[in-house]
Design a protein around this motif. Structure first.
Motif, short mmCIF file in Angstrom:
data_model
loop_
_atom_site.label_atom_id
_atom_site.label_comp_id
_atom_site.label_asym_id
_atom_site.label_seq_id
_atom_site.Cartn_x
_atom_site.Cartn_y
_atom_site.Cartn_z
N ASN A 30 4.53 30.86 84.63
CA ASN A 30 5.32 31.31 85.76
C ASN A 30 4.32 31.42 86.91
O ASN A 30 3.46 32.30 86.89
N LEU A 31 4.43 30.54 87.88
CA LEU A 31 3.44 30.44 88.94
C LEU A 31 3.89 31.16 90.20
O LEU A 31 5.01 30.98 90.66
N GLY A 32 3.02 31.96 90.75
CA GLY A 32 3.31 32.74 91.94
C GLY A 32 2.56 34.04 91.89
O GLY A 32 1.35 34.05 91.69
N ARG A 58 5.73 21.65 73.68
CA ARG A 58 6.35 21.68 75.01
C ARG A 58 5.64 22.67 75.94
O ARG A 58 5.15 23.71 75.50
N ILE A 59 5.67 22.33 77.21
CA ILE A 59 5.14 23.18 78.28
C ILE A 59 6.24 23.38 79.31
O ILE A 59 6.92 22.43 79.70
N SER A 60 6.42 24.63 79.75
CA SER A 60 7.34 24.90 80.85
C SER A 60 6.54 25.51 82.00
O SER A 60 5.65 26.32 81.79
N LEU A 61 6.88 25.06 83.20
CA LEU A 61 6.29 25.62 84.41
C LEU A 61 7.42 26.03 85.35
O LEU A 61 8.22 25.19 85.75
N VAL A 62 7.49 27.32 85.64
CA VAL A 62 8.41 27.81 86.65
C VAL A 62 7.56 28.07 87.88
O VAL A 62 6.68 28.93 87.86
N VAL A 63 7.81 27.29 88.92
CA VAL A 63 6.99 27.35 90.13
C VAL A 63 7.79 28.05 91.22
O VAL A 63 8.76 27.49 91.75
N VAL A 76 11.23 25.98 91.22
CA VAL A 76 11.35 24.64 90.64
C VAL A 76 10.86 24.76 89.20
O VAL A 76 9.88 25.44 88.93
N VAL A 77 11.53 24.09 88.28
CA VAL A 77 11.16 24.12 86.87
C VAL A 77 10.68 22.73 86.46
O VAL A 77 11.38 21.74 86.69
N ILE A 78 9.50 22.66 85.88
CA ILE A 78 8.97 21.40 85.37
C ILE A 78 8.76 21.58 83.87
O ILE A 78 8.14 22.55 83.42
N LEU A 79 9.29 20.64 83.10
CA LEU A 79 9.27 20.70 81.65
C LEU A 79 8.54 19.48 81.11
O LEU A 79 8.81 18.36 81.53
#
Length: 192
Positions: A100-102, A134-139, A181-184
């Motif tokens: 979770n980026l921020g 799997r990798i999830s990124l919530v930007v 934005v979500v990147i999977l």
């Protein structure tokens, strides 16, 4: 399945859930308030392990409280370390990594994830990822520097080999332009 009015975090958790099997390893690259760490701890089961990273002691304390309240503290190793150092702390192949980026909600908004360290952390996560992992990124995009971080993450993940990885980008069309934005990312290989 994700609820109709799902948040970005719920989309990320929905993507990650199928690869969490009892006894596996998982990483919360940005522990924050501990909700993803708690989600991962439930998924890895009593024999699994979650490595939760954060540079802020306040975040690790909140995460510890979440885990203790759920009786899952023994499944997690809390690390007061930068997420770019994950390869030095995680002992093997992982099935899931969540970002979770921020900034820490309710914390100091001046302490944010940065494009350079996030890129290093993402490379480390890929190096640790098991086949089918799997990798999830919530930007989160509503703070200074977020646009640059999103650009760096998008550019890097767009360039990943389509033979080795599947990458999906989710954005909310009918919300603010500052919505997350979500990147999977999924690594090719056997399913979990």
């Amino acid at each position: 399945m994700v609820a109709r009015s799902a948040s970005a975090v719920q989309w990320a958790q929905s993507f990650i859930a199928p690869v969490l099997v009892p006894g596996c390893l998982a990483v919360d690259a940005t522990a924050g308030n501990g909700l993803d760490t708690l989600f991962l701890a439930r998924g890895v089961g009593p024999q699994g392990k979650v490595f939760a990273f954060d540079i802020q002691i306040q975040a690790l304390e909140k995460t510890r409280a979440q885990l203790a309240g759920a009786g899952l503290l023994d499944r997690v190793i809390l690390l007061a370390a930068d997420h770019r150092e994950m390869a030095a702390h995680v002992p093997g192949a992982v099935k899931a990594v969540m970002f979770n980026l921020g900034y820490l909600p309710g914390g100091d908004h001046g302490i944010i994830t940065r494009p350079e360290s996030t890129l290093e952390a993402l490379k480390a996560a890929l190096s640790l990822l098991a086949s089918g992992g799997r990798i999830s990124l919530v930007v989160y995009t509503g703070h200074p520097g977020a646009t640059e971080e999103l650009r760096v993450v998008e550019e890097f993940t767009r360039g990943l080999s389509s033979r080795q990885y599947t990458v999906v980008r989710l954005s909310f069309w009918n919300r603010s332009s500052r919505a997350p934005v979500v990147i999977l990312v999924e690594k090719a290989g056997a399913e979990a």
